[in-house]
Design a protein around this motif. Structure first.
Motif, PDB file in Angstrom:
ATOM      1  N   ASN A 230      -6.005 -10.143   4.591  1.00 19.08           N
ATOM      2  CA  ASN A 230      -5.066 -11.116   4.054  1.00 19.08           C
ATOM      3  C   ASN A 230      -4.210 -10.432   2.994  1.00 19.08           C
ATOM      4  OD1 ASN A 230      -4.401 -14.177   3.535  1.00 19.08           O
ATOM      5  ND2 ASN A 230      -4.671 -13.259   1.529  1.00 19.08           N
ATOM      6  N   TRP A 231      -2.900 -10.634   3.053  1.00 15.96           N
ATOM      7  CA  TRP A 231      -2.027 -10.008   2.061  1.00 15.96           C
ATOM      8  C   TRP A 231      -0.973 -10.990   1.549  1.00 15.96           C
ATOM      9  CZ3 TRP A 231       3.035 -10.158   3.501  1.00 15.96           C
ATOM     10  CH2 TRP A 231       3.326 -10.144   4.880  1.00 15.96           C
ATOM     11  N   VAL A 232      -0.531 -10.720   0.331  1.00 12.40           N
ATOM     12  CA  VAL A 232       0.506 -11.517  -0.319  1.00 12.40           C
ATOM     13  C   VAL A 232       1.496 -10.558  -0.970  1.00 12.40           C
ATOM     14  CG1 VAL A 232       1.036 -13.334  -1.977  1.00 12.40           C
ATOM     15  CG2 VAL A 232      -1.220 -13.272  -0.891  1.00 12.40           C
ATOM     16  N   ALA A 233       2.755 -10.636  -0.568  1.00 12.62           N
ATOM     17  CA  ALA A 233       3.826  -9.898  -1.235  1.00 12.62           C
ATOM     18  C   ALA A 233       4.600 -10.890  -2.099  1.00 12.62           C
ATOM     19  CB  ALA A 233       4.751  -9.254  -0.207  1.00 12.62           C
ATOM     20  N   GLU A 234       4.895 -10.499  -3.321  1.00  4.56           N
ATOM     21  CA  GLU A 234       5.520 -11.436  -4.266  1.00  4.56           C
ATOM     22  C   GLU A 234       6.663 -10.759  -4.994  1.00  4.56           C
ATOM     23  OE1 GLU A 234       4.341 -13.298  -8.563  1.00  4.56           O
ATOM     24  OE2 GLU A 234       2.819 -13.449  -6.989  1.00  4.56           O
ATOM     25  N   ARG A 235       7.758 -11.495  -5.185  1.00  3.94           N
ATOM     26  CA  ARG A 235       8.882 -10.982  -5.971  1.00  3.94           C
ATOM     27  C   ARG A 235       9.494 -12.095  -6.798  1.00  3.94           C
ATOM     28  NH1 ARG A 235      14.815  -9.298  -5.435  1.00  3.94           N
ATOM     29  NH2 ARG A 235      14.935  -7.399  -6.688  1.00  3.94           N
ATOM     30  N   HIS A 236       9.796 -11.757  -8.038  1.00  9.42           N
ATOM     31  CA  HIS A 236      10.563 -12.666  -8.893  1.00  9.42           C
ATOM     32  C   HIS A 236      12.028 -12.480  -8.530  1.00  9.42           C
ATOM     33  CE1 HIS A 236      12.021 -14.895 -12.314  1.00  9.42           C
ATOM     34  NE2 HIS A 236      10.800 -15.124 -12.718  1.00  9.42           N
TER      35      HIS A 236
END
Length: 428
Positions: A230-236
């Motif tokens: 399971n992966w999560v990529a996050e950007r503001h």
């Protein structure tokens, strides 16, 4: 005595099972026509796992989940910042589980159907309103797909476990408006891949503006020698970004975010490769709501994301809903299915979750990554040259304290719901 539960997610089903455990009848009402194992991965922390084990679900969880061994933070260059053992390896009496959200919900649903009976798990029942009666509450429902009435049900209490878009909360706080977006977008997926680090490690890399999280949620995937990661990529996102506010579960386009991670090829994990091999990813805005001053109104109360939606930082969303369910059950056991039980529940849980919502807005334990980025954006040789060991330890310990899962304290406490021979219990 019947307790009406609006919402058949993790919190609502845990509450139904908990009430059944103490002999209190419950009915679950879910808006959708069919409860399906949807979503991506989540973590269930030891204090919540303990409560699920008390419900007799240990073997089912252990068969489908990964026992998380450690949590490790890394810089955007893949350099280690901080790691700590988790679950059994950290000294807890109970594991921390990494599991597919849909799998956890299916485990709870199967158990609820077995114990409460399928007639007490009602789908296509969307709550439209309620009124208090002389001895309880009367709730009215429609089939949301057709708009047709599904009738009314009466019970002693109504518990809103219907999520961040809660119909109950909307009626209690009609001027609140939509959830609050903080400018960040999450892209989430599951990829069959090789194991990394210990094989049971949860990693977080990057900083407040750009972050990547991943962990295994299966002991072995469908392909030989592969695991479901399971992966999560996050950007503001920049202020000019136009968020599609109507979409909370949109199919992601990899080309929109993959370029930001193209150089994140570490010797222990190939981040762009993991993203590229994902067959289907989703986009979510990072949202929560401001804490409110009151959850309980007469014989109605809020729980889980209906009460305290929070950022998915520190792996606490599902865990806090499980704790809500168990505290409600304990107070009903003590006070009966009454307003007094709901008031006692709120008195304990609202202050605790309010603190957690606000701490998550400050990035919880993940703030160590931002501190590293600010102090050493070009990298470092040894992390303690940038951030002292006492600083690292204090951030980790403070989050455990606020979230309620310090090792010694949790191990010394009894389960939330105390079952004795004198406790009336319905037959399983």
């Amino acid at each position: 005595m019947t307790v009406l539960i609006a919402g058949g997610g993790i919190g609502g089903l845990t509450l139904a099972l908990s009430l059944h455990q103490i002999g209190v009848p419950a009915k679950v009402f879910e808006s959708v026509s069919e409860l399906k194992p949807l979503g991506v991965g989540i973590n269930v922390l030891p204090h919540a796992v303990r409560e699920l084990i008390e419900l007799g679900l240990h073997d089912r969880l252990d068969a489908h989940a990964v026992r998380t061994r450690e949590l490790a933070y890394f810089s955007k260059h893949g350099k280690p910042i901080w790691s700590e053992p988790r679950g059994i390896e950290a000294g807890y009496k109970w594991p921390q589980f990494s599991i597919h959200r849909g799998t956890l919900q299916q485990i709870l649903l199967d158990a609820a159907i077995e114990r409460l009976g399928p007639e007490n798990i009602l789908t296509s029942h969307h709550l439209t309103g309620w009124s208090e009666t002389e001895n309880g509450v009367r709730a009215e429902f429609i089939d949301k797909a057709t708009g047709k009435s599904k009738g009314a049900h009466e019970g002693a209490l109504l518990i809103a476990a219907d999520g961040i878009h809660s119909a109950v909360r909307e009626k209690l706080y009609p001027g609140e408006g939509p959830p609050i977006w903080n400018g960040r977008i999450l892209w989430r997926g599951i990829t069959e891949s090789d194991a990394f680090l210990s094989g049971r490690t949860m990693i977080m890399a990057g900083h407040e503006i750009l972050k990547f999280v991943c962990y295994p949620i299966s002991k072995q995937a469908d392909s030989a020698d592969k695991f479901k990661i399971n992966w999560v990529a996050e950007r503001h996102m920049p202020p000019t970004y136009q968020w599609r506010r109507e979409d909370y579960n949109r199919t992601a386009r990899l080309e929109e975010f993959l370029p930001w991670f193209k150089d994140w090829k570490f010797d222990w994990l190939d981040v762009p490769g993991l993203i590229e091999r994902c067959p289907h990813a989703y986009e979510y805005p990072l949202v929560d709501r401001d804490p409110v001053a009151q959850w309980t109104f007469g014989r109605v109360t809020l729980m889980g994301d209906a009460a305290h939606p929070m950022y998915p930082i520190g792996s606490n969303g599902a865990s806090q809903a499980i704790l809500d369910a168990r505290v409600i059950t304990r107070e009903i056991l003590a006070h009966g299915a009454t307003n007094a039980a709901l008031v006692a529940y709120e008195a304990e849980r609202r202050p605790a979750t309010t603190d957690l919502v606000m701490l998550n807005r400050r990035n919880g334990p993940e703030q160590v990554m931002q501190m590293i980025e600010e102090r050493a954006p070009d990298g470092y040789d040894v992390v303690t040259d940038v951030l002292s060991l006492p600083e690292l330890e204090d951030i980790a310990a403070n989050y455990k304290r606020v979230a309620g899962f310090q090792v010694e304290g949790l191990n010394a406490k009894p389960p939330i719901v105390q079952i004795t021979q004198a406790t009336p219990r319905a037959a399983s």
